[in-house]
Design an enzyme around this catalytic site. Structure first.
Site, PDB file in Angstrom:
ATOM      1  N   ALA A   1       2.724  -8.478  -3.383  1.00  0.00           N
ATOM      2  CA  ALA A   1       1.657  -7.531  -3.734  1.00  0.00           C
ATOM      3  C   ALA A   1       0.391  -8.310  -4.036  1.00  0.00           C
ATOM      4  CB  ALA A   1       2.078  -6.682  -4.928  1.00  0.00           C
TER       5      ALA A   1
ATOM      6  N   HIS B   1       2.611 -16.457   1.148  1.00  0.00           N
ATOM      7  CA  HIS B   1       2.344 -15.444   2.167  1.00  0.00           C
ATOM      8  C   HIS B   1       2.670 -15.913   3.579  1.00  0.00           C
ATOM      9  CE1 HIS B   1       0.314 -13.133  -0.956  1.00  0.00           C
ATOM     10  NE2 HIS B   1       0.267 -12.125  -0.108  1.00  0.00           N
TER      11      HIS B   1
ATOM     12  N   ASP C   1      -7.036 -12.676  -1.383  1.00  0.00           N
ATOM     13  CA  ASP C   1      -6.287 -11.423  -1.556  1.00  0.00           C
ATOM     14  C   ASP C   1      -5.816 -11.311  -3.008  1.00  0.00           C
ATOM     15  OD1 ASP C   1      -5.275  -8.982  -0.697  1.00  0.00           O
ATOM     16  OD2 ASP C   1      -3.361  -9.811  -0.057  1.00  0.00           O
TER      17      ASP C   1
ATOM     18  N   HIS D   1       0.829  -1.204   0.000  1.00  0.00           N
ATOM     19  CA  HIS D   1       0.000   0.000   0.000  1.00  0.00           C
ATOM     20  C   HIS D   1       0.867   1.258   0.000  1.00  0.00           C
ATOM     21  CE1 HIS D   1      -3.961  -1.948   1.342  1.00  0.00           C
ATOM     22  NE2 HIS D   1      -3.089  -2.942   1.273  1.00  0.00           N
TER      23      HIS D   1
ATOM     24  N   HIS E   1      -5.802 -10.928   6.787  1.00  0.00           N
ATOM     25  CA  HIS E   1      -4.696 -11.831   6.401  1.00  0.00           C
ATOM     26  C   HIS E   1      -3.696 -12.037   7.545  1.00  0.00           C
ATOM     27  CE1 HIS E   1      -2.783  -8.015   5.353  1.00  0.00           C
ATOM     28  NE2 HIS E   1      -3.362  -7.940   4.165  1.00  0.00           N
TER      29      HIS E   1
ATOM     30  N   ARG F   1       7.296 -12.376  24.790  1.00  0.00           N
ATOM     31  CA  ARG F   1       6.944 -11.326  25.746  1.00  0.00           C
ATOM     32  C   ARG F   1       6.135 -10.206  25.102  1.00  0.00           C
ATOM     33  NH1 ARG F   1      12.467 -12.111  27.605  1.00  0.00           N
ATOM     34  NH2 ARG F   1      12.444 -13.238  29.589  1.00  0.00           N
TER      35      ARG F   1
END
Length: 385
Positions: A313, A251, A275, A141, A216, A227
């Protein structure tokens, strides 16, 4: 009423399989799952050669398909083209997804979705993935267009939801307040946290205010540390939160997905999304995204899509391939993999009349062969070309 009777395949009703049965459809709706010899007189019999008849697939995150990106032209015509590009792969309902863009593009996408949903051509709503994301987790993005949620945005989203129905908005926890999340959620807008570098404490605050999902899982978010559990840890631990996952072999490593499937608190809270970008259903090998070239790299379970710097992408995967990936690499039964593409996304999106084959459901159907390849699809009982 004229009936259609689908016979010759195992029937998956969204929860379980039925053998030696037929699916009875009338007026575009499921009437019953009946015994194989219980065919209404005068019915049109649709004979299937083995395989599985399932509810049509539902995809909550589809950026493009059939050679078109929604961002290129946020119009009803683009939405129809995207839906038709995914139809051969079993998707009968999807949310066209606008990634981070200008206010003008967002307004155009909302206006287009109002018309497209009414047309009953496979568009079930709208997903706005941005601009309220965190630049630190921008992915593909444009960071320069990202900004916090303002009260005027909340009002605009609520108005849009009233006109569209299923409106999903992805926001970073850093860019929205719990008060804003609560206002959106109480009005029926589905808030999903994503592209966020938030702490688990901030994620929990958004979830407790009404955010229902995570976009996603694992991608473009703060990761699970022993932690600092981050957004990943908060999502897996919160029993009410739904998580979309991209299962394409690029991904997320299958080990991480198998771990999430075993660890997620709350019953049936992970579902598949593609996606997908414009190349699904297209013969092209590249396209332009916000002025940048995205190219297809072949290899692995399916091709991957990358920017010049190697950033992923979106994906080049379709929903039927995702189901095959789930069965092959994620140790899922076929029934569970199908649920993750039908029943679960329908529940997440509030689409109560699809994702299953109970009486009254839309007759959105997909016929699969034994290799989980799509042979035919129907929308409201109409065979897709």
């Amino acid at each position: 009423m004229t009936y259609q009777v689908f016979s010759g395949a195992r029937i998956f009703d969204g929860e379980r399989f039925h053998d030696d049965s037929v699916l009875v459809v009338g007026s575009g709706r499921v009437q019953a799952i009946a015994a194989a010899n219980d065919v209404p007189p005068g019915a049109e019999v649709v004979r299937l050669e083995g395989g599985v008849l399932s509810p049509g697939f539902i995809d909550a995150q589809v950026n493009g398909g059939g050679g078109r990106m929604l961002n290129d032209e946020p119009s009803p015509a683009s939405m129809y083209m995207i839906a038709e590009g995914h139809r051969p792969y079993g998707t009968t309902s999807l949310l066209p997804t606008l990634i981070t863009d200008t206010g003008e593009a967002t307004a155009a996408a909302i206006e287009a979705a109002v018309e497209a949903v009414k047309a009953d051509r496979g568009v079930a709503g709208l997903h706005l993935e941005g601009p309220h994301l965190a630049p630190a987790r921008k992915g593909a993005h444009l960071a320069e267009l990202m900004r916090p949620v303002e009260d005027r945005d909340v009002k605009a989203f609520i108005r849009a939801r009233e006109a569209i129905g299923a409106l999903l908005v992805t926001m970073a926890a850093e860019q929205v307040t719990p008060r804003q999340v609560q206002a959106l959620s109480e009005a029926g807008v589905i808030v999903s946290i994503g592209h966020s570098d938030c702490t688990s404490v901030a994620a929990d605050a958004a979830f407790d205010a009404g955010a229902r999902g995570v976009t996603h899982l694992f991608n473009a978010m703060s990761q699970l540390g022993h932690r600092a559990p981050g957004l990943v840890g908060a999502a897996i631990d919160h029993p009410a939160v739904w998580c979309g996952i991209i299962a394409d072999g690029h991904h997320v490593d299958p080990k991480a997905l198998r771990t999430a499937l075993r660890a997620k608190r709350g019953e049936a809270r992970l579902f598949f999304v593609t996606d997908a970008m414009s190349l699904v259903g297209s013969k092209e090998d590249s396209f332009t995204l916000n002025g940048r070239t995205v190219r297809r790299e072949k290899g692995g379970f399916c091709s991957k899509l990358v920017l010049a710097d190697g950033t992923l992408a979106g994906s080049d995967v379709d929903m039927a391939s995702t189901i095959r990936y789930g069965v092959t690499y994620l140790e899922l039964t076929l029934a569970e993999a199908l649920r993750m593409a039908t029943t679960y996304p329908a529940r997440f999106l509030g689409l109560s009349d699809r994702g299953h084959l109970l009486p009254g459901a839309r007759a959105d159907l997909v016929h699969l062969n034994d290799a989980i390849e799509v042979k035919a699809t129907w929308i409201s009982g109409r065979l897709s070309a």
